[in-house]
Design an enzyme around this catalytic site. Structure first.
Site, PDB file in Angstrom:
ATOM      1  N   ARG A 160       6.078   8.747  -0.445  1.00  0.00           N
ATOM      2  CA  ARG A 160       4.888   9.118   0.332  1.00  0.00           C
ATOM      3  C   ARG A 160       5.263   9.492   1.771  1.00  0.00           C
ATOM      4  O   ARG A 160       4.564   9.163   2.728  1.00  0.00           O
ATOM      5  CB  ARG A 160       3.870   7.965   0.359  1.00  0.00           C
ATOM      6  CG  ARG A 160       3.251   7.636  -0.973  1.00  0.00           C
ATOM      7  CD  ARG A 160       2.373   8.759  -1.496  1.00  0.00           C
ATOM      8  NE  ARG A 160       1.587   8.345  -2.640  1.00  0.00           N
ATOM      9  CZ  ARG A 160       2.046   8.263  -3.892  1.00  0.00           C
ATOM     10  NH1 ARG A 160       3.305   8.592  -4.161  1.00  0.00           N
ATOM     11  NH2 ARG A 160       1.256   7.878  -4.873  1.00  0.00           N
ATOM     12  N   SER A 235      -5.035   6.146  -3.110  1.00  0.00           N
ATOM     13  CA  SER A 235      -4.447   4.898  -2.597  1.00  0.00           C
ATOM     14  C   SER A 235      -4.590   4.860  -1.090  1.00  0.00           C
ATOM     15  O   SER A 235      -4.121   5.761  -0.398  1.00  0.00           O
ATOM     16  CB  SER A 235      -2.957   4.829  -2.935  1.00  0.00           C
ATOM     17  OG  SER A 235      -2.768   4.915  -4.316  1.00  0.00           O
ATOM     18  N   GLU A 331      -1.696   4.390   4.138  1.00  0.00           N
ATOM     19  CA  GLU A 331      -1.113   5.665   3.718  1.00  0.00           C
ATOM     20  C   GLU A 331      -1.958   6.847   4.186  1.00  0.00           C
ATOM     21  O   GLU A 331      -1.444   7.930   4.464  1.00  0.00           O
ATOM     22  CB  GLU A 331      -0.983   5.646   2.187  1.00  0.00           C
ATOM     23  CG  GLU A 331       0.084   6.565   1.642  1.00  0.00           C
ATOM     24  CD  GLU A 331      -0.423   7.978   1.520  1.00  0.00           C
ATOM     25  OE1 GLU A 331       0.261   8.891   2.013  1.00  0.00           O
ATOM     26  OE2 GLU A 331      -1.520   8.180   0.970  1.00  0.00           O
TER      27      GLU A 331
HETATM   28  N1  EPU Z   1      -2.719  -3.797 -10.053  1.00  0.00           N
HETATM   29  C1  EPU Z   1      -3.517  -4.931  -9.979  1.00  0.00           C
HETATM   30  N2  EPU Z   1      -4.790  -4.785  -9.496  1.00  0.00           N
HETATM   31  C2  EPU Z   1      -5.286  -3.590  -9.099  1.00  0.00           C
HETATM   32  C3  EPU Z   1      -4.473  -2.449  -9.160  1.00  0.00           C
HETATM   33  C4  EPU Z   1      -3.170  -2.573  -9.634  1.00  0.00           C
HETATM   34  O1  EPU Z   1      -3.105  -6.013 -10.339  1.00  0.00           O
HETATM   35  O2  EPU Z   1      -6.454  -3.578  -8.703  1.00  0.00           O
HETATM   36  C5  EPU Z   1      -1.365  -3.920 -10.627  1.00  0.00           C
HETATM   37  C6  EPU Z   1      -1.333  -3.261 -12.025  1.00  0.00           C
HETATM   38  O3  EPU Z   1      -1.679  -4.160 -13.001  1.00  0.00           O
HETATM   39  C7  EPU Z   1       0.116  -2.857 -12.140  1.00  0.00           C
HETATM   40  C8  EPU Z   1       0.498  -2.501 -10.713  1.00  0.00           C
HETATM   41  O4  EPU Z   1      -0.450  -3.142  -9.864  1.00  0.00           O
HETATM   42  O5  EPU Z   1       0.910  -3.934 -12.546  1.00  0.00           O
HETATM   43  C9  EPU Z   1       0.574  -1.022 -10.458  1.00  0.00           C
HETATM   44  O6  EPU Z   1      -0.680  -0.417 -10.637  1.00  0.00           O
HETATM   45  P1  EPU Z   1      -0.859   1.158 -10.970  1.00  0.00           P
HETATM   46  O7  EPU Z   1      -0.012   1.549 -12.119  1.00  0.00           O
HETATM   47  O8  EPU Z   1      -2.322   1.442 -11.049  1.00  0.00           O
HETATM   48  O9  EPU Z   1      -0.214   1.936  -9.742  1.00  0.00           O
HETATM   49  P2  EPU Z   1      -0.211   1.641  -8.179  1.00  0.00           P
HETATM   50  O10 EPU Z   1       1.141   1.196  -7.774  1.00  0.00           O
HETATM   51  O11 EPU Z   1      -1.361   0.799  -7.797  1.00  0.00           O
HETATM   52  C10 EPU Z   1       0.677   4.048  -7.557  1.00  0.00           C
HETATM   53  C11 EPU Z   1       0.308   5.172  -6.651  1.00  0.00           C
HETATM   54  C12 EPU Z   1      -0.856   5.960  -7.221  1.00  0.00           C
HETATM   55  C13 EPU Z   1      -0.435   6.508  -8.577  1.00  0.00           C
HETATM   56  C14 EPU Z   1      -0.040   5.333  -9.474  1.00  0.00           C
HETATM   57  C15 EPU Z   1       0.528   5.784 -10.802  1.00  0.00           C
HETATM   58  C16 EPU Z   1       0.938   4.438  -4.402  1.00  0.00           C
HETATM   59  C17 EPU Z   1       0.468   4.039  -3.045  1.00  0.00           C
HETATM   60  N3  EPU Z   1      -0.006   4.677  -5.313  1.00  0.00           N
HETATM   61  O12 EPU Z   1      -0.432   3.146  -7.610  1.00  0.00           O
HETATM   62  O13 EPU Z   1      -1.092   7.062  -6.346  1.00  0.00           O
HETATM   63  O14 EPU Z   1      -1.469   7.260  -9.172  1.00  0.00           O
HETATM   64  O15 EPU Z   1       1.007   4.548  -8.839  1.00  0.00           O
HETATM   65  O16 EPU Z   1       1.796   6.356 -10.630  1.00  0.00           O
HETATM   66  O17 EPU Z   1       2.146   4.575  -4.611  1.00  0.00           O
HETATM   67  C18 EPU Z   1      -2.380   7.873  -4.508  1.00  0.00           C
HETATM   68  O18 EPU Z   1      -1.337   7.907  -3.858  1.00  0.00           O
HETATM   69  O19 EPU Z   1      -3.478   8.234  -4.015  1.00  0.00           O
HETATM   70  C19 EPU Z   1      -2.362   7.353  -5.875  1.00  0.00           C
HETATM   71  C20 EPU Z   1      -3.470   7.170  -6.579  1.00  0.00           C
END
Ligand code: EPU
Length: 336
Positions: A160, A235, A331
């Site tokens: 990012r 995010s 972010e």
């Molecule tokens: N999780 C929770 N609670 C929540 C959300 C997530 O416990 O409310 C846990 C999930 O269970 C999982 C982990 O966190 O174990 C990761 O969650 P997720 O796969 O939804 O991805 P993320 O790390 O929360 C990142 C990106 C997203 C992208 C997804 C999928 C960042 C800041 N965000 O989210 O990007 O779509 O991975 O690759 O890196 C964005 O940048 O706007 C965005 C949506």
């Protein structure tokens, strides 16, 4: 030059925040942009408005970048080089690529925003980042009005992050982005757990780029709010990278803490998980809230102000610091 006055920006930012531009101009060509930057030095750039939180009216001249068009530069049997103007909608470009059977960006389906801003924060999802396919970025240098090319390595891409958020911040306006996409032998990236699961559920064993795109669209729609329905900027925070020593301490107390090791010394932990553990998931404070299905996303239910959303973000940051000793980095660009 058609400069308009006192224009509401509510329709121009995905958070749907109602602030006003004192002066506003929509720009459809690089030539027009060059004319404007030659005259006006105090400018504020608005593209897809998908990664910003507006907290007050904008006194500077707001330039809405509306330069459209896609062209094919060159191709061979395996690859195609495509240049896309900054004002094209990102997801429309993804769908167009898939319709041409051009691969590489299918995992980045349904990300809000325009092509011109995708390099700035190096958009990424489901195991792919846009840096993997960008060959060149063309930008207008504000001071001289000249067009400058940035190669992939010039962009200094990171998680990012890019040079456009750091050394050259505010000095250039990205006018087009060139991509190298695959034509025949696509390198599908389906290893991300949620994609694997979605494809399995659809009984797809040999997916096409269209199948992957459809799976990503379904996953995003099930977790992430549609900005057309509930204002948001994706995010709101970055996933923090913490020292392994702190992680070991936290794991004693929270044995199920999700984690992605970066190196021996550093671990990335999902901010969404931390925010959920802190009790914020689905919470609402007036019209500002934390999304009920993904705690990493802050939302504007209707009439929240940018200041209210920012206040909520700071409250979350303080709570996470107290509870986990972790600094959550925002972010989204906060416009104060
Ligand atoms: N999780 C929770 N609670 C929540 C959300 C997530 O416990 O409310 C846990 C999930 O269970 C999982 C982990 O966190 O174990 C990761 O969650 P997720 O796969 O939804 O991805 P993320 O790390 O929360 C990142 C990106 C997203 C992208 C997804 C999928 C960042 C800041 N965000 O989210 O990007 O779509 O991975 O690759 O890196 C964005 O940048 O706007 C965005 C949506």
């Amino acid at each position: 030059m058609n400069i308009q006055e006192n224009i509401s920006l509510k329709e121009y930012n995905t958070f749907g925040i109602e602030v006003y531009a004192k002066r506003f101009i929509s720009v459809g060509s690089v030539y027009e942009l060059q004319q404007i930057v030659a005259k006006e030095k105090d400018i504020f750039l608005l593209s897809g408005g998908s990664n910003m939180l507006l907290t007050k009216d904008i006194e500077k001249l707001v330039i809405h970048l509306n330069i459209e068009g896609i062209s094919i530069d060159r191709e061979n049997e395996d690859t195609v080089h495509v240049t896309v103007n900054a004002g094209e909608n990102w997801h429309d470009f993804v769908l167009w690529s898939i319709s041409q059977n051009y691969g590489g960006i299918e995992n980045l389906s349904l990300i809000p925003g325009n092509v011109g801003t995708c390099p700035i924060q190096n958009i990424g999802a489901y195991g792919v980042e846009v840096k993997d396919v960008i060959s060149q970025v063309t930008a207008l240098e504000i001071e001289t009005g000249k067009l400058v090319q940035f190669s992939n390595s010039d962009c200094e891409f990171g998680y990012r992050n890019s040079i456009f958020k750091n050394q050259v911040k505010g000095k250039y306006i990205i006018t087009s982005v060139s991509f190298m996409l695959t034509k025949g032998k696509h390198n599908l990236n389906t290893s991300y757990g949620a994609i694997e699961k979605e494809l399995q559920e659809r009984n797809i064993t040999n997916p096409t780029i269209k199948d992957v795109s459809n799976a990503v669209i379904a996953i995003r729609q099930s977790k992430l709010p549609d900005p057309k329905e509930i204002g948001n900027s994706g995010s709101f925070f970055k996933n923090p990278v913490i020292p392994a020593t702190l992680f070991d301490e936290l794991r004693k107390e929270y044995p199920t803490i999700p984690n992605y090791p970066i190196s021996e010394e550093e671990i990335k932990v999902p901010a969404g998980w931390l925010i959920e553990q802190a009790g914020f998931k689905g919470k609402r404070f007036g019209d500002a809230g934390v999304h009920e299905k993904q705690a990493l996303v802050l939302v504007n239910y209707k009439n929240a102000t940018g200041k209210e959303i920012y206040k909520l973000a700071q409250k979350i940051q303080h709570t996470i610091k107290d509870k986990f000793h972790i600094d959550l980095e925002i972010e989204v660009n906060i416009i104060v």
